[in-house]
Write an enzyme that holds these catalytic residues in place. Structure first.
Site, PDB file in Angstrom:
ATOM      1  N   SER A 131      12.450  15.760   1.047  1.00 28.03           N
ATOM      2  CA  SER A 131      11.627  15.493   2.212  1.00 28.03           C
ATOM      3  C   SER A 131      11.004  16.795   2.726  1.00 28.03           C
ATOM      4  O   SER A 131      10.313  17.480   1.987  1.00 28.03           O
ATOM      5  CB  SER A 131      12.478  14.794   3.283  1.00 28.03           C
ATOM      6  OG  SER A 131      11.685  14.256   4.312  1.00 28.03           O
TER       7      SER A 131
ATOM      8  N   ASP B  48       8.137   4.666  -0.778  1.00 26.12           N
ATOM      9  CA  ASP B  48       8.532   5.613   0.262  1.00 26.12           C
ATOM     10  C   ASP B  48       7.296   6.078   1.028  1.00 26.12           C
ATOM     11  O   ASP B  48       6.454   6.787   0.470  1.00 26.12           O
ATOM     12  CB  ASP B  48       9.246   6.802  -0.384  1.00 26.12           C
ATOM     13  CG  ASP B  48       9.828   7.764   0.642  1.00 26.12           C
ATOM     14  OD1 ASP B  48       9.516   7.615   1.840  1.00 26.12           O
ATOM     15  OD2 ASP B  48      10.571   8.674   0.243  1.00 26.12           O
TER      16      ASP B  48
ATOM     17  N   HIS C 226      13.895   6.232   1.210  1.00 22.36           N
ATOM     18  CA  HIS C 226      13.719   7.685   1.346  1.00 22.36           C
ATOM     19  C   HIS C 226      15.021   8.446   1.130  1.00 22.36           C
ATOM     20  O   HIS C 226      15.055   9.662   1.234  1.00 22.36           O
ATOM     21  CB  HIS C 226      13.157   8.002   2.735  1.00 22.36           C
ATOM     22  CG  HIS C 226      12.716   9.423   2.912  1.00 22.36           C
ATOM     23  ND1 HIS C 226      11.695   9.994   2.185  1.00 22.36           N
ATOM     24  CD2 HIS C 226      13.176  10.400   3.737  1.00 22.36           C
ATOM     25  CE1 HIS C 226      11.530  11.255   2.558  1.00 22.36           C
ATOM     26  NE2 HIS C 226      12.416  11.525   3.490  1.00 22.36           N
TER      27      HIS C 226
END
Length: 461
Positions: A289, A352, A402
């Protein structure tokens, strides 16, 4: 006919640079017998519910002989695998942009992606979210035992430094900018691991967004000039202002370290390059991320400043393994990374939404912005590198799309992604719960509203 690759004899300097040209690694790759794979051979999109199987079945004899896997046989097979990885590590690290390795996914590359993903997952396992702890929002363990404490004693790396960062953002009610928090670590391969990998690997691993200030930084989607090299500022190279703030902001009050995240990283990585300058080396940057954005910024920074050159004048290859990473910069940033030879492998879940941010509208697909030099190209976000697309979605837990553990689980067992579980809640679920427990009044919702249009488009509602 089975082809056995010779096992290279390690020199006295472990991974000392060879005096003659290395053999053709692609030939070595072709000689490796590919094990049965559950990945679809015609596409890089891997879907758990509808995944195509490519499994070779052999006829079972009526009375199969009993084969005992002796220690000698197991050692020989391990040596053959080691020789293969050591001989083609440059290809695995993206020297040829992973040509022929992603579609279908090569088993050695898959194993390396999983390995680096687990080194990133260690940052979440070691991060302290207990508000009553004296190490709150920092690492629970000391450097010497961190990997062992999170169940990775056999990782084969020695942690050399912890990294701390914080964006230059003051939350409502706070006396000043948010203090620095532990965001990752630098580690170097041990002697034994260096022999197995064929080089001395320096790893920098970053966690994703957890604290409130980091979530706010993610929403700062305006582009800003990077200007990492004062002698050549390159005004056309722009990156997301929030990620840049996390990477470059300094917190003079941090009791664990000094200097910005950027200064800490450049200092430690260059120190390790100098220490092992007489060996074959690689720099591997991995993150999840927001952490993947920091990894890419660091890779560009090292290459732009020329700090990935050892004392012998050779360039140390830089590879970024991005897990569920968002876009980081504009077309100018992407082009400059390509020019500098920064290799990026983006592991993404097509479901995602984070991987589609920022730049839902202004991106590489906006009226040819990524292919043509147009007036608005400099304002368009663009992904960097080669994409490996996964496809999984767990309807009862949207955070799973995610979650890093879900990514790793699919790569390990692509036909069992539906039952991938964590020890308790998903990491992302924990982080989001932590953020929501902190009251930012109406200001938090106003900031969130800035991105709601992009999120709706990303999710496909």
């Amino acid at each position: 006919m089975a082809v056995h690759l010779p096992v290279p004899q390690p020199s006295s300097g472990l991974c000392a640079k060879p005096q003659q040209q290395r053999g053709n690694a692609s030939t070595a790759a072709a000689a490796v017998a590919t094990p049965p794979s559950t990945f679809a051979p015609q596409t890089t999109r891997l879907s758990a519910p509808t995944i195509a199987l490519n499994i070779r079945h052999t006829t079972t004899p009526a009375a199969p002989p009993v084969v005992v896997m002796t220690e000698r046989v197991a050692k020989k097979q391990n040596e053959e695998t080691t020789a293969t990885l050591a001989s083609m590590w440059r290809e695995i690290q993206g020297a040829r942009d992973w040509a022929g390795l992603v579609e279908p996914l090569h088993p050695l590359l898959r194993a390396e992606i999983v390995r680096y993903g687990e080194l990133v997952a260690a940052t979440y396992k070691a991060f302290d979210l207990d508000a009553c702890s004296k190490r709150y929002l920092n690492c629970k363990y000391g450097k010497a035992r961190m990997l062992e404490a999170v169940g990775m004693a056999g990782a084969g790396y020695d942690v050399t430094r912890y990294i701390y960062a914080a964006p230059d953002i003051a939350l409502p009610g706070a006396a000043g900018p948010c203090p620095s928090r532990w965001i990752g670590y630098v580690a170097v391969a041990s002697d034994e691991t260096a022999r197995r990998l064929g080089r001395r690997d320096v790893v920098v691993s970053f966690r994703g967004t957890v604290t409130g200030s980091e979530w706010v930084a993610n929403m700062m989607s305006s582009l800003e000039q990077a200007r990492f090299d004062p002698a050549d500022p390159r005004p056309d190279v722009k990156v997301e202002s929030g990620f840049l703030s996390v990477y470059t902001s300094d917190d003079a009050t941090c009791r664990f370290t000094y200097g910005s995240c950027r200064n800490q990283l450049l200092s430690e990585v260059t120190r390790l390059i100098s220490k092992y300058k007489h060996e074959e080396m690689s720099i591997t940057l991995a993150g999840h991320s927001m952490g993947s954005s920091l990894a890419l910024l660091l890779g560009y920074d090292l290459a732009e400043l020329g700090l990935n050159c050892d004392g012998c004048g050779d360039t140390v290859p830089i590879t970024v393994y991005s897990f569920a990473g968002p876009r980081v910069g504009n077309t100018g940033f992407k082009n400059r990374c390509d020019e500098l030879g920064v290799k990026v492998l983006r592991v993404v879940n097509v479901n995602d939404p984070i991987t589609k941010l920022p730049g839902i509208f202004l991106n590489e697909n906006f009226f040819g912005a990524g292919r043509l030099e147009l007036p608005w190209s400099c304002a368009c976000y663009t992904h960097v590198g080669v994409e490996l697309a996964l496809d999984f979605f767990k309807a009862r837990d949207p955070a799973c799309v995610h979650d890093l553990d879900a990514y790793i689980g699919l790569l390990k067992c692509p036909n069992k992604v539906a039952v991938v579980k964590n020890d308790g809640e998903h990491v992302l679920s924990k982080a989001m719960k932590f953020v929501l427990q902190h009251s930012f009044d109406t200001w938090r919702w106003q900031m969130a509203a800035i991105q709601v249009g992009e999120l709706v488009q990303a999710i496909g509602l």
